[in-house]
Scaffold this motif. Structure first.
Motif, PDB file in Angstrom:
ATOM      1  N   ILE A  86      59.914  35.502   9.142  1.00  0.00           N
ATOM      2  CA  ILE A  86      59.795  34.057   8.786  1.00  0.00           C
ATOM      3  C   ILE A  86      61.014  33.823   7.887  1.00  0.00           C
ATOM      4  CG2 ILE A  86      58.439  32.388   7.456  1.00  0.00           C
ATOM      5  CD1 ILE A  86      56.016  33.517   8.829  1.00  0.00           C
ATOM      6  N   THR A  87      61.303  34.428   6.806  1.00  0.00           N
ATOM      7  CA  THR A  87      62.380  34.044   5.891  1.00  0.00           C
ATOM      8  C   THR A  87      63.900  34.285   6.852  1.00  0.00           C
ATOM      9  OG1 THR A  87      62.114  35.896   4.788  1.00  0.00           O
ATOM     10  CG2 THR A  87      60.836  34.032   3.907  1.00  0.00           C
ATOM     11  N   VAL A  88      63.822  35.300   7.180  1.00  0.00           N
ATOM     12  CA  VAL A  88      65.415  35.538   7.842  1.00  0.00           C
ATOM     13  C   VAL A  88      65.574  35.090   9.191  1.00  0.00           C
ATOM     14  CG1 VAL A  88      66.905  37.485   8.174  1.00  0.00           C
ATOM     15  CG2 VAL A  88      65.592  37.516   6.293  1.00  0.00           C
ATOM     16  N   ASP A  89      64.597  35.602  10.144  1.00  0.00           N
ATOM     17  CA  ASP A  89      64.942  35.160  11.499  1.00  0.00           C
ATOM     18  C   ASP A  89      64.553  33.988  11.776  1.00  0.00           C
ATOM     19  OD1 ASP A  89      65.857  37.699  11.547  1.00  0.00           O
ATOM     20  OD2 ASP A  89      64.015  38.667  11.960  1.00  0.00           O
ATOM     21  N   LYS A  90      63.465  33.183  10.986  1.00  0.00           N
ATOM     22  CA  LYS A  90      62.785  31.838  11.164  1.00  0.00           C
ATOM     23  C   LYS A  90      61.934  31.804  12.109  1.00  0.00           C
ATOM     24  CE  LYS A  90      65.233  30.248   7.973  1.00  0.00           C
ATOM     25  NZ  LYS A  90      64.733  30.072   6.247  1.00  0.00           N
ATOM     26  N   LYS A  91      61.340  33.032  12.354  1.00  0.00           N
ATOM     27  CA  LYS A  91      60.327  33.288  13.643  1.00  0.00           C
ATOM     28  C   LYS A  91      58.971  33.320  13.445  1.00  0.00           C
ATOM     29  CE  LYS A  91      58.817  36.930  16.681  1.00  0.00           C
ATOM     30  NZ  LYS A  91      58.777  38.637  16.859  1.00  0.00           N
ATOM     31  N   TYR A  92      57.989  32.437  14.021  1.00  0.00           N
ATOM     32  CA  TYR A  92      56.812  32.333  14.071  1.00  0.00           C
ATOM     33  C   TYR A  92      56.104  32.889  15.176  1.00  0.00           C
ATOM     34  CZ  TYR A  92      57.871  28.834  10.366  1.00  0.00           C
ATOM     35  OH  TYR A  92      58.264  28.418   9.348  1.00  0.00           O
ATOM     36  N   PHE A 150      55.596  32.944   3.005  1.00  0.00           N
ATOM     37  CA  PHE A 150      56.204  31.655   2.745  1.00  0.00           C
ATOM     38  C   PHE A 150      56.764  31.520   1.325  1.00  0.00           C
ATOM     39  CE2 PHE A 150      53.513  30.713   6.370  1.00  0.00           C
ATOM     40  CZ  PHE A 150      54.488  30.436   7.251  1.00  0.00           C
ATOM     41  N   ALA A 151      56.747  32.505   0.207  1.00  0.00           N
ATOM     42  CA  ALA A 151      57.090  32.284  -1.015  1.00  0.00           C
ATOM     43  C   ALA A 151      58.531  32.502  -1.078  1.00  0.00           C
ATOM     44  CB  ALA A 151      56.554  33.635  -1.848  1.00  0.00           C
ATOM     45  N   ARG A 152      58.957  31.744  -2.018  1.00  0.00           N
ATOM     46  CA  ARG A 152      60.591  31.481  -2.192  1.00  0.00           C
ATOM     47  C   ARG A 152      60.859  32.830  -2.880  1.00  0.00           C
ATOM     48  NH1 ARG A 152      61.645  25.694  -4.652  1.00  0.00           N
ATOM     49  NH2 ARG A 152      60.542  24.433  -3.069  1.00  0.00           N
ATOM     50  N   SER A 153      60.021  33.199  -3.941  1.00  0.00           N
ATOM     51  CA  SER A 153      60.301  34.357  -4.656  1.00  0.00           C
ATOM     52  C   SER A 153      58.962  34.824  -5.036  1.00  0.00           C
ATOM     53  CB  SER A 153      61.338  34.408  -5.765  1.00  0.00           C
ATOM     54  OG  SER A 153      60.609  33.282  -6.696  1.00  0.00           O
ATOM     55  N   ALA A 154      58.736  36.127  -5.409  1.00  0.00           N
ATOM     56  CA  ALA A 154      57.268  36.728  -5.653  1.00  0.00           C
ATOM     57  C   ALA A 154      57.506  37.627  -6.894  1.00  0.00           C
ATOM     58  CB  ALA A 154      56.616  36.954  -4.391  1.00  0.00           C
ATOM     59  N   SER A 181      53.981  47.325   4.814  1.00  0.00           N
ATOM     60  CA  SER A 181      55.109  47.297   5.719  1.00  0.00           C
ATOM     61  C   SER A 181      54.786  46.154   6.734  1.00  0.00           C
ATOM     62  CB  SER A 181      55.061  48.672   6.644  1.00  0.00           C
ATOM     63  OG  SER A 181      55.247  49.655   6.073  1.00  0.00           O
ATOM     64  N   ILE A 182      53.532  46.055   7.356  1.00  0.00           N
ATOM     65  CA  ILE A 182      53.622  44.582   7.887  1.00  0.00           C
ATOM     66  C   ILE A 182      53.649  43.361   7.000  1.00  0.00           C
ATOM     67  CG2 ILE A 182      51.587  43.262   9.111  1.00  0.00           C
ATOM     68  CD1 ILE A 182      49.893  45.853   9.614  1.00  0.00           C
ATOM     69  N   LEU A 183      53.240  43.375   5.919  1.00  0.00           N
ATOM     70  CA  LEU A 183      53.745  42.056   5.239  1.00  0.00           C
ATOM     71  C   LEU A 183      55.347  42.064   5.117  1.00  0.00           C
ATOM     72  CD1 LEU A 183      51.221  42.485   2.182  1.00  0.00           C
ATOM     73  CD2 LEU A 183      51.118  40.903   3.805  1.00  0.00           C
ATOM     74  N   THR A 184      55.904  43.130   4.722  1.00  0.00           N
ATOM     75  CA  THR A 184      57.439  42.951   4.737  1.00  0.00           C
ATOM     76  C   THR A 184      58.037  42.513   5.910  1.00  0.00           C
ATOM     77  OG1 THR A 184      57.229  44.916   3.174  1.00  0.00           O
ATOM     78  CG2 THR A 184      59.311  44.393   4.150  1.00  0.00           C
ATOM     79  N   GLN A 185      57.431  43.030   7.081  1.00  0.00           N
ATOM     80  CA  GLN A 185      58.228  42.454   8.538  1.00  0.00           C
ATOM     81  C   GLN A 185      57.909  41.217   8.821  1.00  0.00           C
ATOM     82  OE1 GLN A 185      56.331  45.214  11.129  1.00  0.00           O
ATOM     83  NE2 GLN A 185      57.198  47.243  10.128  1.00  0.00           N
ATOM     84  N   ARG A 192      46.815  30.406  10.733  1.00  0.00           N
ATOM     85  CA  ARG A 192      47.056  29.330  11.324  1.00  0.00           C
ATOM     86  C   ARG A 192      48.491  28.686  10.833  1.00  0.00           C
ATOM     87  NH1 ARG A 192      47.396  23.703  10.558  1.00  0.00           N
ATOM     88  NH2 ARG A 192      46.241  22.534  12.263  1.00  0.00           N
ATOM     89  N   GLY A 193      48.883  29.140   9.752  1.00  0.00           N
ATOM     90  CA  GLY A 193      50.244  28.657   9.364  1.00  0.00           C
ATOM     91  C   GLY A 193      51.452  29.638   9.685  1.00  0.00           C
ATOM     92  N   LEU A 194      51.084  30.749  10.328  1.00  0.00           N
ATOM     93  CA  LEU A 194      52.026  31.577  10.694  1.00  0.00           C
ATOM     94  C   LEU A 194      52.374  31.260  12.153  1.00  0.00           C
ATOM     95  CD1 LEU A 194      50.580  34.706   9.288  1.00  0.00           C
ATOM     96  CD2 LEU A 194      52.507  33.657   8.648  1.00  0.00           C
ATOM     97  N   LEU A 195      51.862  30.222  12.855  1.00  0.00           N
ATOM     98  CA  LEU A 195      51.772  30.268  14.420  1.00  0.00           C
ATOM     99  C   LEU A 195      52.977  29.349  14.647  1.00  0.00           C
ATOM    100  CD1 LEU A 195      48.014  29.683  15.138  1.00  0.00           C
ATOM    101  CD2 LEU A 195      49.538  31.922  15.234  1.00  0.00           C
ATOM    102  N   ASN A 196      53.400  29.453  16.031  1.00  0.00           N
ATOM    103  CA  ASN A 196      54.465  28.290  16.433  1.00  0.00           C
ATOM    104  C   ASN A 196      53.585  27.164  16.542  1.00  0.00           C
ATOM    105  OD1 ASN A 196      56.764  30.147  17.005  1.00  0.00           O
ATOM    106  ND2 ASN A 196      55.677  31.066  18.592  1.00  0.00           N
TER     107      ASN A 196
END
Length: 478
Positions: free
Chosen positions: A290-296, A231-235, A281-285, A322-326
């Protein structure tokens, strides 16, 4: 969250949080020109609806039993040594710095406050100006790793302009491959043949090994960091005094993976066969989803996808997602000591069944050598069992499983008896007469035909293709 801080909660009394609006506390790190001066902080309450400006810290707590005292609101406050080191590095010389840091901003001794604050974490990290990722203090090899990754990030930016033409030429160089001097030599602009004493005293492989060591730091395996990064805007990635932007860090690791001999990846796998970049790799995907595909994610997809990540409290394997869920409201935060972790897991699995409306959850239940709790239902997935995800039985989230006539609408699946029993009704289609062998994976072929410590395959290419086709045919796969 993590184990509670042992400090008195009286520092929080003047800074109470409203439960009717999204209030959070911020840590104000007081400046000091003396790097060795004690850390002094104060607290400030803000409402997320008002758009406050602050940074957020992503870090691993470390051993909760090994602490250092800092000053918070003129009160002695114990923090882990890793957080103390981060605060020491983050403190500025001449101005205050406002940050959200879970161990200080949330009263860890107040379970009710934790229950109210954890659902806000998606908003906390997405509303921060940027996230500081603290990998830990500098050590003997971290400087080499950042030097190597900085060079790799530069090479990645250059290579994107021409389709990585020069990199492909280096990877296909017969001389470099024969001498085993690909990858790190290209990144560091070192010639294939040694030209000086420096190349001999510290060869490029040493920088690559330092990078592998960095990628195995505990931060990458911590389950809470998933949403903090996603969820970070930038890091920015910080290790001691060395830093890189998150995007540069990812590009650098990506180039390190591209710039190497075909078997290079196997050399640095750990005892479980996990490559150094596995968690990254999991973190990047996840961040891209979330940021590009807006997918939870569904509960099942999230729990199985992130099962390899670790937490000090077992129930955080659920709460941290919890925060990653639909539908995050499906997960109820419960830190009551009287509630067994097993109940938390059953609830999550039961909600996954209700969400999916089918039996796909059963695909994640396997027989393993590791111990399962004696009171765990037989249908409970292996999401929460340590070490269960590094095996070949996992089924992709897209695979379908249906106990009805094919469309899933006629099946009735529900969980009863306080989430202990799974009740299913459907249609009897037929009886299974024979079960074929498990379909071999690419890893199976790799281990059989191309050992990790060899540069040449054990069989000729034609033999590998023939045997692979025979193996697939034996499984009934057409």
């Amino acid at each position: 969250m993590e184990p509670p801080n042992a400090a008195s909660s009286n520092i929080y009394s003047p800074h109470r949080l409203s439960t009717s609006r999204p209030d959070i506390r911020l840590v104000v790190i007081h400046p000091s020109a003396d790097s060795g001066a004690p850390i002094r902080c104060s607290l400030r309450v803000v409402c997320l609806d008002n758009g406050p400006q602050y940074e957020a810290l992503s870090y691993r707590w470390g051993d909760a039993k090994i602490t250092t005292d800092i000053d918070v609101e003129d009160t002695v406050f114990a923090v882990t040594t890793n957080l103390a080191a981060a605060l020491q590095q983050l403190r500025q010389k001449d101005k205050e710095r406002e940050m959200w840091i879970d161990a200080i901003c949330i009263n860890q001794a107040d379970k009710g406050e934790k229950k109210n604050q954890i659902p806000l974490m998606r908003a906390i990290y997405s509303n921060s100006t940027h996230v500081v990722i603290w990998l830990g203090p500098q050590d003997a090899t971290s400087r080499d790793a950042f030097h190597f990754l900085s060079k790799a990030a530069e090479k990645y930016s250059e290579g994107r302009k021409n389709g990585f033409l020069r990199l492909n030429q280096e990877n296909n160089s017969l001389l470099a491959s024969t001498l085993g001097r690909t990858g790190p030599y290209f990144i560091l602009d070192k010639p294939i043949l040694p030209t000086g004493l420096a190349d001999i005293l510290k060869p490029p492989e040493a920088y690559h090994r330092a990078t592998v060591t960095l990628l195995r730091r505990d931060w990458f395996r911590r389950v809470w960091i998933i949403q903090e990064v996603a969820f970070a805007r930038s890091a920015v990635v910080l290790c001691g005094r060395d830093s890189m932007t998150w995007d540069s860090f990812i590009h650098a690791v990506r180039l390190v993976e591209m710039a190497k001999a075909p078997l290079y990846q196997y050399r640095y796998r750990n005892e479980s066969g996990v490559a150094p970049q596995f968690f990254l790799s999991i973190l990047t995907q996840t961040r891209d989803a979330i940021t590009v595909d807006k997918k939870y994610f569904t509960i099942r997809d999230a729990t199985r996808r992130f099962a390899p990540f670790e937490s000090s409290e077992p129930r955080d394997k659920v709460f941290a997602l919890r925060g990653l869920l639909n539908h995050p409201e499906a997960i109820e935060i419960d830190y009551d000591d009287k509630t067994p972790d097993q109940n938390i897991f059953r609830r999550a699995a039961a909600r996954a069944v209700e969400e999916a409306g089918d039996l796909s959850l059963l695909l994640d239940r396997h027989d393993h050598d590791h111990d399962r709790p004696g009171d765990a239902p037989s249908w409970l997935p292996d999401w929460f069992v340590p070490g269960s995800l590094h095996r070949g039985e996992a089924v992709s989230a897209e695979d379908c499983f249906c106990a009805s006539r094919g469309d899933g609408k006629d099946a009735q699946v529900r969980v009863v008896d306080e989430d202990r029993r799974l009740l299913v009704s459907g249609h009897v289609i037929d009886q299974i007469k024979r079960v074929g062998r498990r379909r071999p994976s690419y890893a199976d072929f790799g281990r059989e035909y191309w050992s990790w410590d060899s540069r040449l395959p054990r069989k000729d290419p034609y033999g590998i293709i023939v045997n692979s086709c025979e193996a697939l045919s034996a499984t009934g796969w057409r």
